[in-house]
Design an enzyme around this catalytic site. Structure first.
Site, PDB file in Angstrom:
ATOM      1  N   THR A  85       0.851  -1.182   0.000  1.00 49.60           N
ATOM      2  CA  THR A  85       0.000   0.000   0.000  1.00 49.60           C
ATOM      3  C   THR A  85       0.887   1.231   0.000  1.00 49.60           C
ATOM      4  O   THR A  85       1.994   1.205   0.537  1.00 49.60           O
ATOM      5  CB  THR A  85      -0.954   0.039   1.216  1.00 49.60           C
ATOM      6  OG1 THR A  85      -1.766   1.225   1.131  1.00 49.60           O
ATOM      7  CG2 THR A  85      -0.196   0.056   2.530  1.00 49.60           C
ATOM      8  N   SER A  86       0.397   2.302  -0.607  1.00 49.76           N
ATOM      9  CA  SER A  86       1.134   3.564  -0.547  1.00 49.76           C
ATOM     10  C   SER A  86       0.545   4.460   0.538  1.00 49.76           C
ATOM     11  O   SER A  86       1.010   5.562   0.764  1.00 49.76           O
ATOM     12  CB  SER A  86       1.090   4.274  -1.905  1.00 49.76           C
ATOM     13  OG  SER A  86      -0.244   4.408  -2.326  1.00 49.76           O
ATOM     14  N   ASN A 101      -0.751   5.632   6.512  1.00 50.69           N
ATOM     15  CA  ASN A 101      -1.594   5.369   7.683  1.00 50.69           C
ATOM     16  C   ASN A 101      -1.894   3.878   7.807  1.00 50.69           C
ATOM     17  O   ASN A 101      -1.854   3.313   8.895  1.00 50.69           O
ATOM     18  CB  ASN A 101      -2.906   6.157   7.585  1.00 50.69           C
ATOM     19  CG  ASN A 101      -2.692   7.645   7.726  1.00 50.69           C
ATOM     20  OD1 ASN A 101      -2.095   8.106   8.684  1.00 50.69           O
ATOM     21  ND2 ASN A 101      -3.172   8.404   6.750  1.00 50.69           N
ATOM     22  N   ASP A 115      -8.055  -4.138   0.292  1.00 49.25           N
ATOM     23  CA  ASP A 115      -8.922  -3.111  -0.258  1.00 49.25           C
ATOM     24  C   ASP A 115     -10.060  -2.991   0.726  1.00 49.25           C
ATOM     25  O   ASP A 115     -10.630  -4.002   1.164  1.00 49.25           O
ATOM     26  CB  ASP A 115      -9.432  -3.467  -1.658  1.00 49.25           C
ATOM     27  CG  ASP A 115     -10.089  -2.255  -2.328  1.00 49.25           C
ATOM     28  OD1 ASP A 115      -9.637  -1.119  -2.064  1.00 49.25           O
ATOM     29  OD2 ASP A 115     -11.036  -2.436  -3.095  1.00 49.25           O
ATOM     30  N   SER A 116     -10.333  -1.776   1.111  1.00 52.55           N
ATOM     31  CA  SER A 116     -11.362  -1.584   2.115  1.00 52.55           C
ATOM     32  C   SER A 116     -12.173  -0.353   1.789  1.00 52.55           C
ATOM     33  O   SER A 116     -11.749   0.497   1.006  1.00 52.55           O
ATOM     34  CB  SER A 116     -10.736  -1.476   3.512  1.00 52.55           C
ATOM     35  OG  SER A 116      -9.681  -0.547   3.508  1.00 52.55           O
ATOM     36  N   PHE A 123      -8.150   8.279   9.502  1.00 53.53           N
ATOM     37  CA  PHE A 123      -8.133   8.822   8.143  1.00 53.53           C
ATOM     38  C   PHE A 123      -9.398   8.363   7.438  1.00 53.53           C
ATOM     39  O   PHE A 123     -10.208   7.641   7.998  1.00 53.53           O
ATOM     40  CB  PHE A 123      -6.879   8.351   7.390  1.00 53.53           C
ATOM     41  CG  PHE A 123      -6.693   6.854   7.350  1.00 53.53           C
ATOM     42  CD1 PHE A 123      -7.115   6.120   6.260  1.00 53.53           C
ATOM     43  CD2 PHE A 123      -6.111   6.180   8.416  1.00 53.53           C
ATOM     44  CE1 PHE A 123      -6.953   4.736   6.214  1.00 53.53           C
ATOM     45  CE2 PHE A 123      -5.940   4.799   8.384  1.00 53.53           C
ATOM     46  CZ  PHE A 123      -6.363   4.081   7.281  1.00 53.53           C
ATOM     47  N   TYR A 125     -12.969   7.920   6.290  1.00 49.51           N
ATOM     48  CA  TYR A 125     -14.275   8.254   6.861  1.00 49.51           C
ATOM     49  C   TYR A 125     -14.299   8.118   8.386  1.00 49.51           C
ATOM     50  O   TYR A 125     -15.365   8.210   8.998  1.00 49.51           O
ATOM     51  CB  TYR A 125     -15.362   7.359   6.235  1.00 49.51           C
ATOM     52  CG  TYR A 125     -15.501   7.555   4.741  1.00 49.51           C
ATOM     53  CD1 TYR A 125     -16.299   8.580   4.226  1.00 49.51           C
ATOM     54  CD2 TYR A 125     -14.815   6.738   3.844  1.00 49.51           C
ATOM     55  CE1 TYR A 125     -16.413   8.775   2.855  1.00 49.51           C
ATOM     56  CE2 TYR A 125     -14.925   6.932   2.475  1.00 49.51           C
ATOM     57  CZ  TYR A 125     -15.725   7.952   1.986  1.00 49.51           C
ATOM     58  OH  TYR A 125     -15.838   8.153   0.628  1.00 49.51           O
ATOM     59  N   HIS A 151     -12.490  -3.046  11.037  1.00 54.30           N
ATOM     60  CA  HIS A 151     -12.573  -4.024   9.948  1.00 54.30           C
ATOM     61  C   HIS A 151     -11.186  -4.534   9.581  1.00 54.30           C
ATOM     62  O   HIS A 151     -10.988  -5.724   9.358  1.00 54.30           O
ATOM     63  CB  HIS A 151     -13.252  -3.384   8.735  1.00 54.30           C
ATOM     64  CG  HIS A 151     -12.655  -2.068   8.326  1.00 54.30           C
ATOM     65  ND1 HIS A 151     -12.547  -0.997   9.192  1.00 54.30           N
ATOM     66  CD2 HIS A 151     -12.115  -1.640   7.156  1.00 54.30           C
ATOM     67  CE1 HIS A 151     -11.978   0.023   8.565  1.00 54.30           C
ATOM     68  NE2 HIS A 151     -11.696  -0.340   7.332  1.00 54.30           N
TER      69      HIS A 151
END
Length: 197
Positions: free
Chosen positions: A7-8, A11, A69-70, A152, A154, A180
């Site tokens: 991931t980039s 956070n 992916d979330s 970060f 939502y 999650h």
């Protein structure tokens, strides 16, 4: 043993390193290897996007790789923003712009119709091409205004079940137990331990 987090989002890297900290592995990310290709999230599902990212990045770095992916699914919006959570207000939208759009769409929607849940699909691909996918979910509701400075996405709007604070108001230790991503990571950690990592 080395494990790469694809991931980039710094956070996410920080969160995942914290949660996987008790595994006997060296956790690496983009910061450790330099430039990596940007993987387009063009699949129609969280699982499809996570697996695509894990495969592409694993081939680049040659290490066992985790990708996720979330996103957020809001009941009153028929599951939107869903896989478009990061770009809900446009391709390069900021978190504030995405939150503003969400609140605008929920304007006038009453308390009892603001149910939502976060979804995290996490994929693992090893050097042999073996694949695993796990899922985590966290249910709650969308507040009426952003609250809190932690987190970060939502997080300032999402109030998890059993709490009166948003994700962005909760201590990271609490969030890292109930989110999650935390649930998906717990399942992933068990898979990794079963594999002898």
């Amino acid at each position: 043993m080395k494990l790469f987090i694809a991931t980039s989002n710094l956070n996410k890297v920080r969160e995942m390193k914290e949660m996987l900290g008790d595994l006997d592995v060296e956790i690496l990310s983009k910061e450790d290897v330099g430039e990596l290709p940007e993987v387009e999230e063009d699949r129609g599902s969280f699982a499809g996007n996570a697996l695509k990212k894990a495969k592409v990045i694993q081939q680049q770095v040659g290490l066992p790789t985790i990708a996720d992916d979330s996103g957020l699914a809001v009941d009153a919006l028929d599951g939107r923003p869903g896989v478009y959570s990061a770009r809900f207000a446009g391709k390069n939208a900021t978190d504030k712009e995405n939150n503003r759009k969400l609140l605008g769409l929920l304007s006038g929607v009453e308390d009892n119709r603001r149910r939502a849940h976060f979804v995290c699909m996490m994929a693992f691909v090893d050097e042999a091409g073996s694949e695993e996918i796990v899922e985590g979910q966290c249910h709650g509701e969308i507040g009426f205004e952003p609250r809190g400075d932690n987190g970060f996405g939502y997080d300032p709007l999402f109030i998890p079940d059993g709490y009166r604070k948003t994700f962005a108001q909760l201590d990271s230790k609490v969030k890292n137990k109930i989110s999650h991503r935390a649930q998906a990571l717990e399942k992933m950690k068990k898979l990794l331990l079963d594999r002898g990592l």
